[in-house]
Motif scaffolding. Sequence first.
Motif, PDB file in Angstrom:
ATOM      1  N   MET A   1      27.721  14.683   9.480  1.00 56.59           N
ATOM      2  CA  MET A   1      28.440  14.415  10.730  1.00 56.59           C
ATOM      3  C   MET A   1      29.947  14.416  10.515  1.00 56.59           C
ATOM      4  SD  MET A   1      26.210  11.730  13.016  1.00 56.59           S
ATOM      5  CE  MET A   1      26.123  10.410  11.813  1.00 56.59           C
ATOM      6  N   LEU A   2      30.411  13.799   9.429  1.00 57.18           N
ATOM      7  CA  LEU A   2      31.845  13.786   9.163  1.00 57.18           C
ATOM      8  C   LEU A   2      32.374  15.199   8.933  1.00 57.18           C
ATOM      9  CD1 LEU A   2      32.114  10.610   6.908  1.00 57.18           C
ATOM     10  CD2 LEU A   2      33.116  10.922   9.184  1.00 57.18           C
ATOM     11  N   SER A   3      31.584  16.028   8.293  1.00 61.54           N
ATOM     12  CA  SER A   3      31.978  17.419   8.086  1.00 61.54           C
ATOM     13  C   SER A   3      32.086  18.157   9.422  1.00 61.54           C
ATOM     14  CB  SER A   3      30.966  18.111   7.181  1.00 61.54           C
ATOM     15  OG  SER A   3      31.271  19.482   7.054  1.00 61.54           O
ATOM     16  N   ALA A   4      31.136  17.898  10.325  1.00 55.30           N
ATOM     17  CA  ALA A   4      31.158  18.550  11.637  1.00 55.30           C
ATOM     18  C   ALA A   4      32.347  18.075  12.478  1.00 55.30           C
ATOM     19  CB  ALA A   4      29.848  18.266  12.374  1.00 55.30           C
ATOM     20  N   LEU A   5      32.712  16.789  12.341  1.00 56.73           N
ATOM     21  CA  LEU A   5      33.819  16.226  13.127  1.00 56.73           C
ATOM     22  C   LEU A   5      35.185  16.549  12.530  1.00 56.73           C
ATOM     23  CD1 LEU A   5      32.268  12.706  13.830  1.00 56.73           C
ATOM     24  CD2 LEU A   5      32.665  14.510  15.523  1.00 56.73           C
ATOM     25  N   SER A   6      35.208  16.923  11.250  1.00 56.11           N
ATOM     26  CA  SER A   6      36.452  17.211  10.557  1.00 56.11           C
ATOM     27  C   SER A   6      37.237  18.326  11.242  1.00 56.11           C
ATOM     28  CB  SER A   6      36.125  17.618   9.107  1.00 56.11           C
ATOM     29  OG  SER A   6      37.289  18.034   8.428  1.00 56.11           O
ATOM     30  N   ASP A   7      38.530  18.058  11.479  1.00 56.10           N
ATOM     31  CA  ASP A   7      39.442  19.055  12.037  1.00 56.10           C
ATOM     32  C   ASP A   7      38.991  19.554  13.413  1.00 56.10           C
ATOM     33  OD1 ASP A   7      41.840  20.423  11.873  1.00 56.10           O
ATOM     34  OD2 ASP A   7      40.939  22.189  10.942  1.00 56.10           O
ATOM     35  N   THR A   8      38.412  18.648  14.220  1.00 57.23           N
ATOM     36  CA  THR A   8      37.976  18.999  15.572  1.00 57.23           C
ATOM     37  C   THR A   8      38.346  17.886  16.546  1.00 57.23           C
ATOM     38  OG1 THR A   8      35.812  17.916  15.429  1.00 57.23           O
ATOM     39  CG2 THR A   8      35.933  20.211  14.680  1.00 57.23           C
ATOM     40  N   THR A   9      38.190  18.204  17.825  1.00 60.03           N
ATOM     41  CA  THR A   9      38.300  17.199  18.877  1.00 60.03           C
ATOM     42  C   THR A   9      36.911  16.986  19.460  1.00 60.03           C
ATOM     43  OG1 THR A   9      40.577  17.829  19.430  1.00 60.03           O
ATOM     44  CG2 THR A   9      39.335  16.637  21.122  1.00 60.03           C
ATOM     45  N   HIS A  10      36.515  15.729  19.545  1.00 59.16           N
ATOM     46  CA  HIS A  10      35.216  15.401  20.127  1.00 59.16           C
ATOM     47  C   HIS A  10      35.414  14.366  21.237  1.00 59.16           C
ATOM     48  CE1 HIS A  10      35.766  12.275  17.019  1.00 59.16           C
ATOM     49  NE2 HIS A  10      35.062  11.496  17.826  1.00 59.16           N
ATOM     50  N   GLU A  11      34.351  14.068  21.932  1.00 58.69           N
ATOM     51  CA  GLU A  11      34.410  13.068  23.000  1.00 58.69           C
ATOM     52  C   GLU A  11      33.641  11.827  22.580  1.00 58.69           C
ATOM     53  OE1 GLU A  11      32.784  15.080  26.436  1.00 58.69           O
ATOM     54  OE2 GLU A  11      34.794  15.648  27.098  1.00 58.69           O
ATOM     55  N   VAL A  12      34.153  10.683  23.005  1.00 58.53           N
ATOM     56  CA  VAL A  12      33.422   9.420  22.876  1.00 58.53           C
ATOM     57  C   VAL A  12      33.182   8.913  24.287  1.00 58.53           C
ATOM     58  CG1 VAL A  12      33.438   7.070  21.975  1.00 58.53           C
ATOM     59  CG2 VAL A  12      34.470   8.930  20.636  1.00 58.53           C
ATOM     60  N   LEU A  13      31.911   8.762  24.645  1.00 65.48           N
ATOM     61  CA  LEU A  13      31.542   8.283  25.973  1.00 65.48           C
ATOM     62  C   LEU A  13      31.027   6.859  25.857  1.00 65.48           C
ATOM     63  CD1 LEU A  13      31.290  11.469  26.128  1.00 65.48           C
ATOM     64  CD2 LEU A  13      29.771  11.064  28.044  1.00 65.48           C
ATOM     65  N   THR A  14      31.544   5.972  26.695  1.00 69.13           N
ATOM     66  CA  THR A  14      31.079   4.589  26.709  1.00 69.13           C
ATOM     67  C   THR A  14      30.717   4.207  28.130  1.00 69.13           C
ATOM     68  OG1 THR A  14      32.430   3.987  24.804  1.00 69.13           O
ATOM     69  CG2 THR A  14      31.638   2.184  26.177  1.00 69.13           C
TER      70      THR A  14
ATOM     71  N   ARG B   1      38.894  11.418  24.396  1.00 68.16           N
ATOM     72  CA  ARG B   1      38.918  12.559  23.476  1.00 68.16           C
ATOM     73  C   ARG B   1      39.617  12.141  22.184  1.00 68.16           C
ATOM     74  NH1 ARG B   1      37.952  17.557  25.148  1.00 68.16           N
ATOM     75  NH2 ARG B   1      39.682  18.496  24.009  1.00 68.16           N
ATOM     76  N   VAL B   2      38.934  12.376  21.069  1.00 68.70           N
ATOM     77  CA  VAL B   2      39.441  11.956  19.758  1.00 68.70           C
ATOM     78  C   VAL B   2      39.533  13.175  18.850  1.00 68.70           C
ATOM     79  CG1 VAL B   2      39.023  10.489  17.747  1.00 68.70           C
ATOM     80  CG2 VAL B   2      38.349   9.688  20.024  1.00 68.70           C
ATOM     81  N   THR B   3      40.703  13.362  18.242  1.00 65.80           N
ATOM     82  CA  THR B   3      40.914  14.468  17.313  1.00 65.80           C
ATOM     83  C   THR B   3      41.034  13.920  15.899  1.00 65.80           C
ATOM     84  OG1 THR B   3      42.087  15.745  19.015  1.00 65.80           O
ATOM     85  CG2 THR B   3      42.390  16.426  16.719  1.00 65.80           C
ATOM     86  N   LEU B   4      40.199  14.444  15.012  1.00 65.11           N
ATOM     87  CA  LEU B   4      40.269  14.058  13.606  1.00 65.11           C
ATOM     88  C   LEU B   4      40.941  15.168  12.803  1.00 65.11           C
ATOM     89  CD1 LEU B   4      36.716  12.542  12.911  1.00 65.11           C
ATOM     90  CD2 LEU B   4      38.756  11.427  13.818  1.00 65.11           C
ATOM     91  N   ARG B   5      41.721  14.776  11.827  1.00 62.74           N
ATOM     92  CA  ARG B   5      42.307  15.751  10.904  1.00 62.74           C
ATOM     93  C   ARG B   5      41.205  16.264   9.991  1.00 62.74           C
ATOM     94  NH1 ARG B   5      42.266  13.709   5.882  1.00 62.74           N
ATOM     95  NH2 ARG B   5      42.884  11.560   5.412  1.00 62.74           N
ATOM     96  N   ALA B   6      41.533  17.251   9.169  1.00 58.83           N
ATOM     97  CA  ALA B   6      40.563  17.750   8.202  1.00 58.83           C
ATOM     98  C   ALA B   6      40.227  16.637   7.205  1.00 58.83           C
ATOM     99  CB  ALA B   6      41.133  18.960   7.467  1.00 58.83           C
ATOM    100  N   ILE B   7      38.932  16.435   6.984  1.00 56.82           N
ATOM    101  CA  ILE B   7      38.454  15.410   6.054  1.00 56.82           C
ATOM    102  C   ILE B   7      37.804  16.124   4.871  1.00 56.82           C
ATOM    103  CG2 ILE B   7      36.912  13.423   5.763  1.00 56.82           C
ATOM    104  CD1 ILE B   7      36.980  13.125   8.855  1.00 56.82           C
ATOM    105  N   THR B   8      38.305  15.872   3.678  1.00 57.50           N
ATOM    106  CA  THR B   8      37.739  16.547   2.502  1.00 57.50           C
ATOM    107  C   THR B   8      36.375  15.923   2.158  1.00 57.50           C
ATOM    108  OG1 THR B   8      38.693  15.046   0.857  1.00 57.50           O
ATOM    109  CG2 THR B   8      40.086  16.884   1.604  1.00 57.50           C
ATOM    110  N   PRO B   9      35.518  16.685   1.479  1.00 55.80           N
ATOM    111  CA  PRO B   9      34.235  16.118   1.033  1.00 55.80           C
ATOM    112  C   PRO B   9      34.426  14.863   0.180  1.00 55.80           C
ATOM    113  CG  PRO B   9      34.188  18.501   0.833  1.00 55.80           C
ATOM    114  CD  PRO B   9      35.610  18.131   1.193  1.00 55.80           C
ATOM    115  N   ARG B  10      35.466  14.829  -0.652  1.00 55.53           N
ATOM    116  CA  ARG B  10      35.733  13.657  -1.490  1.00 55.53           C
ATOM    117  C   ARG B  10      36.057  12.442  -0.627  1.00 55.53           C
ATOM    118  NH1 ARG B  10      39.919  10.947  -3.134  1.00 55.53           N
ATOM    119  NH2 ARG B  10      41.400  12.384  -2.222  1.00 55.53           N
TER     120      ARG B  10
END
Length: 196
Positions: free
Chosen positions: A90-103, A121-130
């Motif tokens: 999941m973290l790999s899929a969210l890395s360097d993308t914008t996703h939605e959080v619905l509450t 709308r939340v944008t995450l920077r690129a997250i390395t595997p490490r």
Amino acid sequence: MPHLCLASASPRRLELLTSIDVDCDVRPVDIDETPLPGENPRDYVCRLAREKALAGATFSDLPVLGSDTAVVLDGEILGKPRDRAHALEMLSALSDTTHEVLTGVAVSGPQGLLEACVTTRVTLRAITPREAAAYWETGEPCDKAGGFGIQGRAAVFVSHIEGSHSAVVGLPLYETAELLERQGVALWMSDRAAVS
């Protein structure tokens, strides 16, 4: 004395309500959180919020708040990680993308069942595997939708947010405060106004 029954075991929702001086009787409810066939994410979180509030109302005389939060990427709901591999996926899929959080939030009380749904709308920077592996080792992602908590260590991954920060944590306070006041639940502003 409690003003509200919180039909949730989430410590984050309790902390958010405490931050606006709402004293809660915490009574988690057990409902099936499986999405219905063809159910879209917005309908899903709203339905769960309603079901939690209504379930709580069967054993409490207080107004009851139910809420649910979903992380959504490309229309797919990302739940809590099943294990390490799922969290890293999941973290790999969210890395360097914008996703939605619905509450979704629902409050049952004297005015019936009131509800709101908030999209952030939340944008995450690129997250390395490490980094993802190190984050998993902290234990923080285990009970978080999408495998990350914006209020914790994963805040360093968040490059941009558009909408409600508290909704991403678990409860949209602006909308929740409006629902609570309509149901007669006093907030810090109401308490202070009554004293002065």
